[in-house]
Design an enzyme around this catalytic site. Structure first.
Site, PDB file in Angstrom:
ATOM      1  N   GLY A  69      11.300  -5.268  -3.754  1.00 17.90           N
ATOM      2  CA  GLY A  69      10.214  -6.155  -4.087  1.00 17.90           C
ATOM      3  C   GLY A  69       9.961  -6.798  -5.419  1.00 17.90           C
ATOM      4  O   GLY A  69      10.145  -6.025  -6.613  1.00 17.90           O
ATOM      5  N   GLY A  71       7.447  -8.698  -6.543  1.00 17.39           N
ATOM      6  CA  GLY A  71       6.167  -9.003  -6.574  1.00 17.39           C
ATOM      7  C   GLY A  71       5.676  -8.723  -8.145  1.00 17.39           C
ATOM      8  O   GLY A  71       6.326  -8.162  -8.933  1.00 17.39           O
ATOM      9  N   PHE A  73       3.962  -5.955  -8.870  1.00 12.31           N
ATOM     10  CA  PHE A  73       3.940  -4.678  -9.165  1.00 12.31           C
ATOM     11  C   PHE A  73       5.592  -4.296  -9.270  1.00 12.31           C
ATOM     12  O   PHE A  73       6.031  -3.422 -10.044  1.00 12.31           O
ATOM     13  CB  PHE A  73       3.395  -3.668  -8.371  1.00 12.31           C
ATOM     14  N   GLY A  74       6.526  -4.833  -8.378  1.00  8.81           N
ATOM     15  CA  GLY A  74       7.725  -4.550  -8.460  1.00  8.81           C
ATOM     16  C   GLY A  74       8.445  -4.911  -9.728  1.00  8.81           C
ATOM     17  O   GLY A  74       9.467  -4.431 -10.416  1.00  8.81           O
ATOM     18  N   LYS A 167       0.698   1.785  -1.432  1.00  2.09           N
ATOM     19  CA  LYS A 167      -0.863   2.390  -1.321  1.00  2.09           C
ATOM     20  C   LYS A 167      -1.202   1.870   0.185  1.00  2.09           C
ATOM     21  O   LYS A 167      -1.910   0.690   0.095  1.00  2.09           O
ATOM     22  CB  LYS A 167      -1.493   2.248  -2.385  1.00  2.09           C
ATOM     23  N   ALA A 200      -0.449  -3.935 -13.211  1.00  5.55           N
ATOM     24  CA  ALA A 200       0.943  -4.361 -13.272  1.00  5.55           C
ATOM     25  C   ALA A 200       1.216  -5.181 -14.841  1.00  5.55           C
ATOM     26  O   ALA A 200       1.804  -4.731 -15.544  1.00  5.55           O
ATOM     27  CB  ALA A 200       1.655  -5.458 -12.265  1.00  5.55           C
ATOM     28  N   LYS A 251      -8.795   3.880  -1.870  1.00  2.00           N
ATOM     29  CA  LYS A 251      -9.532   3.432  -2.760  1.00  2.00           C
ATOM     30  C   LYS A 251      -9.392   1.863  -2.688  1.00  2.00           C
ATOM     31  O   LYS A 251     -10.375   1.100  -3.049  1.00  2.00           O
ATOM     32  CB  LYS A 251      -8.700   3.879  -4.262  1.00  2.00           C
ATOM     33  N   ARG A 315      -7.029  -6.655  -6.665  1.00  2.00           N
ATOM     34  CA  ARG A 315      -6.690  -7.344  -5.450  1.00  2.00           C
ATOM     35  C   ARG A 315      -8.023  -7.428  -4.377  1.00  2.00           C
ATOM     36  O   ARG A 315      -8.285  -8.206  -3.980  1.00  2.00           O
ATOM     37  CB  ARG A 315      -5.416  -7.444  -4.860  1.00  2.00           C
ATOM     38  N   ASN A 316      -8.160  -5.798  -4.260  1.00  2.00           N
ATOM     39  CA  ASN A 316      -9.035  -5.599  -2.994  1.00  2.00           C
ATOM     40  C   ASN A 316     -10.468  -6.143  -3.590  1.00  2.00           C
ATOM     41  O   ASN A 316     -11.400  -6.497  -2.785  1.00  2.00           O
ATOM     42  CB  ASN A 316      -8.960  -4.140  -2.778  1.00  2.00           C
TER      43      ASN A 316
END
Length: 402
Positions: A69, A71, A73-74, A167, A200, A251, A315-316
């Site tokens: 990945g 993205g 976080f990757g 997650k 990140a 979460k 993001r959430n």
């Protein structure tokens, strides 16, 4: 005291590893430390500081870590691992991302303001990215992980440890990554699970951070630890994989509601009350699945919950804010997909979590309220009113049942 490899002004100075921070050569000095008193750089061979010796530096630089990945976080975790001296290769599906990283040391799609370490490369070919890999760091969203791993099972050596950072809970099977990985690969695979309050961009900047590293095998946890651990990134070991995965999955669900009340115009009092209720529901689910309740009081539980519900980069929470303002969920998700804003795992996890709590006969009104909003059975205002009218006990205790 000594600051980390990314600071130029001391342990908690004004420039802890921003976009302009110079990256040390992985083969000569994997960590540049700065003395708070004299601000002079000293390298790994200095006897004044306690750090890896030259043999350890050479060992790390000869070990390859493949990150699944490219993205946000990757890219961030790849940077963390590369700064620790390992040769890192990001597996990406986008040619322009691979070209940008390999030629310009920048990811043009994510965290593009930051220059990446020279020992971090990228590849679009799975076999090339995995050739000679000693470790794998998995940063693919949970809903996509089964297909992703199944399609690459032949290229993944059975003895190479996979560190899962995804997650969430699979929408159909209700599985978390500890179940998805062996089912997708068709075999047992050594795995560790990294989870905690880690935005990140702050990892890339070198801001002090911490996470839980869960592994059924403590010895495997110690093998994995050097990939991430540094003066700025603390790791806390646990064997409670279930607790860490439950905290990481739920979460995201609760962050949707925290964002929604903000979008509706409510303040910190409301958010704090709902986050406290969320702690209790998260604890209930973890206990029902056999997890250690203490795990949910740590970084992978309460710590990650606070960051995701309150942090501006969540993001959430961002999706929840837009829901609270009355936008339909389909429009929100389409906008985020077009803008490469990243996956909000809580959207898929909420309905799955309802199935899970039904299976264990748990009374979790917030999980149910979020799922009802996501599935279009209830508007946000009605969901919040339902939570505010729910019968109360004498007080909110994290270990209570509703």
């Amino acid at each position: 005291s000594f600051a980390s490899n990314t600071s130029t002004t001391g342990a908690f100075g004004n420039n802890p590893g921003g976009a302009e921070a110079k990256q040390p050569s992985p083969r000569t000095c994997t960590r540049i430390w700065v003395c708070d008193r004299c601000t002079s750089c000293v390298c790994a061979q200095s006897s004044r500081i306690n750090m890896a010796d030259e043999r350890d530096i050479l060992m790390r630089s000869s070990q390859k870590v493949t990150v699944f990945g490219s993205g946000t976080f990757g890219t961030a975790l790849g940077t963390v691992v590369a700064r620790n001296g390992y040769a890192v290769c990001l597996l990406t599906r986008r040619e322009q991302v691979a070209k940008g990283i390999n030629e310009n040391h920048r990811n043009p799609a994510h965290l593009s303001d930051f220059e990446l370490p020279p020992n971090l490369t990228a590849h679009t070919c799975t076999s090339e990215a995995l050739a000679g890999a000693s470790f794998i760091v998995h940063c693919i969203p949970v809903q996509e992980s089964f297909d992703f791993l199944r399609d690459r099972a032949a290229d993944i050596h059975p003895d190479v440890p996979i560190v899962c950072t995804s997650k969430g809970m699979h929408a159909e099977s209700l599985e978390t990554m500890q179940d998805i990985v062996p089912r997708a690969l068709g075999r047992a695979q050594p795995c560790a699970f990294l989870s905690g309050p880690t935005f990140a961009s702050e990892l890339v900047r070198g801001f002090p951070s911490g996470a839980a590293l869960a592994c059924a095998s403590p010895s495997l946890g110690l093998r994995v630890e050097p990939l991430f651990k540094s003066a700025r990134f603390r790791l806390y070991h646990t064997t409670d994989v279930t607790g860490v995965e439950v905290g990481g999955a739920l979460k995201n669900v609760f962050a949707l509601m925290a964002g929604a009340v903000e979008g509706m115009g409510f303040g910190h009092n409301t958010a704090a009350m709902l986050v406290t209720l969320a702690c209790r529901e998260m604890n209930q689910v973890a206990k029902a699945l056999g997890a250690d309740p203490a795990t949910l009081s740590g970084l992978a539980g309460m710590g990650d919950l606070m960051l995701t519900c309150m942090g501006g980069q969540s993001r959430n929470r961002a999706v929840g804010v837009r829901l609270g303002k009355g936008e339909p969920i389909t429009a929100i998700l389409n906008d985020r997909k077009k803008g490469l804003a990243g996956v909000a795992e809580g959207v898929a996890t909420a309905p799955a979590a309802v199935k899970l709590v039904d299976k264990h006969q748990l009374r979790t009104p917030m999980i149910r309220a979020v799922a009802a909003v996501i599935e279009g059975h209830m508007d946000v205002k009605s969901a919040v009113e339902m939570l505010l009218s729910y019968p109360t006990n004498s007080d909110l205790v994290v270990g209570d049942t509703l």
